[in-house]
Structures are given as C-alpha cells and as structure tokens.
Design a protein around this motif. Structure first.
Motif, mmCIF file in Angstrom:
data_model
loop_
_atom_site.group_PDB
_atom_site.id
_atom_site.type_symbol
_atom_site.label_atom_id
_atom_site.label_comp_id
_atom_site.label_asym_id
_atom_site.label_seq_id
_atom_site.Cartn_x
_atom_site.Cartn_y
_atom_site.Cartn_z
ATOM 1 N N MET A 118 65.737 19.122 53.332
ATOM 2 C CA MET A 118 64.612 20.051 53.147
ATOM 3 C C MET A 118 65.113 21.475 52.886
ATOM 4 N N HIS A 119 66.143 21.900 53.592
ATOM 5 C CA HIS A 119 66.702 23.233 53.378
ATOM 6 C C HIS A 119 67.251 23.351 51.957
ATOM 7 N N ASP A 120 67.915 22.303 51.503
ATOM 8 C CA ASP A 120 68.472 22.290 50.150
ATOM 9 C C ASP A 120 67.374 22.299 49.085
ATOM 10 N N ARG A 121 66.380 21.453 49.246
ATOM 11 C CA ARG A 121 65.306 21.364 48.244
ATOM 12 C C ARG A 121 64.428 22.617 48.229
ATOM 13 N N LEU A 122 64.193 23.179 49.404
ATOM 14 C CA LEU A 122 63.415 24.420 49.449
ATOM 15 C C LEU A 122 64.171 25.574 48.801
ATOM 16 N N ALA A 123 65.492 25.555 48.849
ATOM 17 C CA ALA A 123 66.270 26.591 48.170
ATOM 18 C C ALA A 123 66.001 26.549 46.671
ATOM 19 N N THR A 124 66.007 25.360 46.114
ATOM 20 C CA THR A 124 65.718 25.211 44.688
ATOM 21 C C THR A 124 64.271 25.601 44.388
ATOM 22 N N THR A 125 63.361 25.205 45.259
ATOM 23 C CA THR A 125 61.950 25.541 45.075
ATOM 24 C C THR A 125 61.738 27.048 45.113
ATOM 25 N N VAL A 126 62.335 27.718 46.084
ATOM 26 C CA VAL A 126 62.201 29.169 46.196
ATOM 27 C C VAL A 126 62.767 29.848 44.958
ATOM 28 N N MET A 127 63.913 29.392 44.502
ATOM 29 C CA MET A 127 64.543 29.990 43.329
ATOM 30 C C MET A 127 63.632 29.891 42.104
ATOM 31 N N ILE A 128 63.162 28.707 41.809
ATOM 32 C CA ILE A 128 62.313 28.507 40.624
ATOM 33 C C ILE A 128 60.975 29.207 40.800
ATOM 34 N N VAL B 268 59.855 30.879 51.824
ATOM 35 C CA VAL B 268 61.114 31.462 52.291
ATOM 36 C C VAL B 268 61.236 31.339 53.813
ATOM 37 N N VAL B 269 60.157 31.604 54.518
ATOM 38 C CA VAL B 269 60.191 31.521 55.986
ATOM 39 C C VAL B 269 60.433 30.084 56.434
ATOM 40 N N VAL B 270 59.758 29.122 55.814
ATOM 41 C CA VAL B 270 59.960 27.715 56.181
ATOM 42 C C VAL B 270 61.401 27.301 55.893
ATOM 43 N N GLN B 271 61.931 27.729 54.752
ATOM 44 C CA GLN B 271 63.324 27.421 54.444
ATOM 45 C C GLN B 271 64.247 28.046 55.488
ATOM 46 N N ILE C 276 77.945 35.217 54.780
ATOM 47 C CA ILE C 276 77.056 36.067 53.982
ATOM 48 C C ILE C 276 75.831 35.291 53.511
ATOM 49 N N HIS C 277 75.924 33.959 53.556
ATOM 50 C CA HIS C 277 74.778 33.103 53.230
ATOM 51 C C HIS C 277 73.578 33.469 54.111
ATOM 52 N N ILE C 278 73.848 33.749 55.373
ATOM 53 C CA ILE C 278 72.779 34.112 56.309
ATOM 54 C C ILE C 278 72.180 35.457 55.930
ATOM 55 N N LEU C 279 73.013 36.391 55.473
ATOM 56 C CA LEU C 279 72.516 37.700 55.030
ATOM 57 C C LEU C 279 71.589 37.556 53.833
ATOM 58 N N TYR C 280 71.944 36.704 52.884
ATOM 59 C CA TYR C 280 71.077 36.480 51.726
ATOM 60 C C TYR C 280 69.733 35.894 52.156
ATOM 61 N N GLY C 281 69.774 34.953 53.081
ATOM 62 C CA GLY C 281 68.534 34.349 53.568
ATOM 63 C C GLY C 281 67.660 35.346 54.306
ATOM 64 N N ALA C 282 68.270 36.138 55.172
ATOM 65 C CA ALA C 282 67.509 37.141 55.915
ATOM 66 C C ALA C 282 66.936 38.200 54.973
ATOM 67 N N SER C 283 67.706 38.601 53.984
ATOM 68 C CA SER C 283 67.215 39.585 53.011
ATOM 69 C C SER C 283 66.031 39.034 52.226
ATOM 70 N N ALA C 284 66.126 37.774 51.829
ATOM 71 C CA ALA C 284 65.025 37.162 51.089
ATOM 72 C C ALA C 284 63.755 37.106 51.927
ATOM 73 N N ALA C 285 63.916 36.875 53.231
ATOM 74 C CA ALA C 285 62.751 36.783 54.111
ATOM 75 C C ALA C 285 62.148 38.150 54.415
#
Length: 121
Positions: A7-17, A51-54, A72-81
């Motif tokens: 789910m984390h992987d698929r939501l990443a693609t969903t958020v991007m698109i 983004v929050v669910v991801q 830094i992956h966590i920083l990107y996620g927090a910034s997106a949220a």
C-alpha cells in the motif's frame, strides 16, 4: 507487513500521478484566466488525504518493518505532508487567481517530492 509495504508503494505512485495531474490542471485553468474554485480545492484536499494515508503506512513500516536506506526519504515524505497546509495558512487570503497559480505550483512541487521519495526508498 507485506500489505502495508504494498500500500505504501502503490500510494507513492498514486500521489505522484495525482499531483502531476492536479498541478497541470491548475496551470491550464490559470492560463485560461480561471481562479481557484471548489473543484481544484477539493482535488487538493483529496491529494492531501492521500499523502497523509501514505505517511501513516510509512510510519507503520518504520515502526514494525524495514526502514528506508536513505533517511532523507522521511524528510521528503514529511515535506509532502506539510507543504500544502502551510501554504494554505499563508496564502488563504490572497486573490483567488493568484491562489490558483500558487497551489498549482505546490502540487507540482509535491509531485517532485514524490519522485524524490521514491528514488530514495
């Protein structure tokens, strides 16, 4: 944990698109002389929920399972949220037309954060 990872992987693609489409849609509306309205604002809220669910799935992975190779992956996620709520708190009193441009560019910024997050996972 396989379900959470999937789910984390698929939501990443969903958020991007999703944010690419919303950002381009907003820029198209801006070019046509439009202003921020309920449709794009609603799309941004839906994107924020994604983004929050991801992030919640990512938090579950961090606590129970594998961690990202690069922190830094966590920083990107927090910034997106956080970028959209912070931008809303700062720009909410601007002119609706100006807001459309700003939020469209922020959507494209979140699109970029999603790409970077995926490459650092």
């Amino acid at each position: 944990m396989d379900f959470v990872h999937l789910m984390h992987d698929r939501l990443a693609t969903t958020v991007m698109i999703y944010f690419l489409i919303v950002g381009l849609w907003g820029l198209l509306e801006f070019a046509r002389g439009g202003a921020i309205g309920g449709n794009i604002a609603g799309a941004l809220v839906i994107g924020q929920v994604l983004v929050v669910v991801q992030g919640l799935f990512g938090l579950a992975l961090y606590v129970e399972g594998p961690r990202p190779e690069d922190p830094i992956h966590i920083l990107y996620g927090a910034s997106a949220a956080l970028v959209l709520p912070f931008a809303w708190s700062y720009f909410r009193d601007r002119a609706p037309r100006q807001g459309l441009l700003i939020y469209s560019l922020i959507a494209l910024f979140i699109f970029g954060l999603a790409i970077r997050g995926m490459t650092t996972a």
